[in-house]
Design a protein around this motif. Sequence first.
Motif, PDB file in Angstrom:
ATOM      1  N   SER A 176       0.830  -1.203   0.000  1.00 40.57           N
ATOM      2  CA  SER A 176       0.000   0.000   0.000  1.00 40.57           C
ATOM      3  C   SER A 176       0.867   1.256   0.000  1.00 40.57           C
ATOM      4  N   THR A 177       0.276   2.335  -0.466  1.00 46.41           N
ATOM      5  CA  THR A 177       0.973   3.618  -0.511  1.00 46.41           C
ATOM      6  C   THR A 177       1.390   4.062   0.885  1.00 46.41           C
ATOM      7  N   ASN A 178       0.515   3.864   1.876  1.00 48.09           N
ATOM      8  CA  ASN A 178       0.852   4.241   3.253  1.00 48.09           C
ATOM      9  C   ASN A 178       2.056   3.457   3.753  1.00 48.09           C
ATOM     10  N   LYS A 219      15.117   6.317   6.506  1.00 46.24           N
ATOM     11  CA  LYS A 219      15.880   7.546   6.722  1.00 46.24           C
ATOM     12  C   LYS A 219      16.479   7.598   8.124  1.00 46.24           C
ATOM     13  N   GLU A 265       4.399   2.047   1.926  1.00 45.70           N
ATOM     14  CA  GLU A 265       5.587   2.482   1.185  1.00 45.70           C
ATOM     15  C   GLU A 265       6.126   3.794   1.752  1.00 45.70           C
ATOM     16  N   ALA A 266       5.244   4.708   2.103  1.00 43.84           N
ATOM     17  CA  ALA A 266       5.662   5.988   2.682  1.00 43.84           C
ATOM     18  C   ALA A 266       6.309   5.763   4.045  1.00 43.84           C
ATOM     19  N   LEU A 267       5.705   4.891   4.832  1.00 40.14           N
ATOM     20  CA  LEU A 267       6.262   4.591   6.152  1.00 40.14           C
ATOM     21  C   LEU A 267       7.642   3.950   6.018  1.00 40.14           C
ATOM     22  N   GLU A 268       7.760   3.008   5.096  1.00 43.05           N
ATOM     23  CA  GLU A 268       9.053   2.357   4.874  1.00 43.05           C
ATOM     24  C   GLU A 268      10.105   3.377   4.466  1.00 43.05           C
ATOM     25  N   SER A 269       9.749   4.277   3.585  1.00 45.67           N
ATOM     26  CA  SER A 269      10.676   5.310   3.138  1.00 45.67           C
ATOM     27  C   SER A 269      11.157   6.165   4.306  1.00 45.67           C
ATOM     28  N   GLU A 270      10.242   6.523   5.191  1.00 47.71           N
ATOM     29  CA  GLU A 270      10.606   7.333   6.355  1.00 47.71           C
ATOM     30  C   GLU A 270      11.496   6.544   7.323  1.00 47.71           C
TER      31      GLU A 270
END
Length: 75
Positions: free
Chosen positions: A2-4, A14, A6-11
């Motif tokens: 899911s997009t959410n 970091k 993927e965004a969480l993984e990206s953060e």
Amino acid sequence: MSTNLEALESEVLKLGPADRSHLLERLIASLDADPEVESAWDLEADRREASLASGAVVEVSAQDAMNRLRQRLVR
């Protein structure tokens, strides 16, 4: 994925290594949470604490415990 997610993984990627490791430990612990097991461990901890308080058992340092175990394994 899911997009959410993927965004969480990206953060998360970091974060520094120590923070990622800490987060990983917390996530794994959350998967292992079982109220029955936690309750059983609480009862066991209380039982052991009572044994110490009553003098039925005595504390042994970690180093002494390891030395005793090593001696048993050598025999």
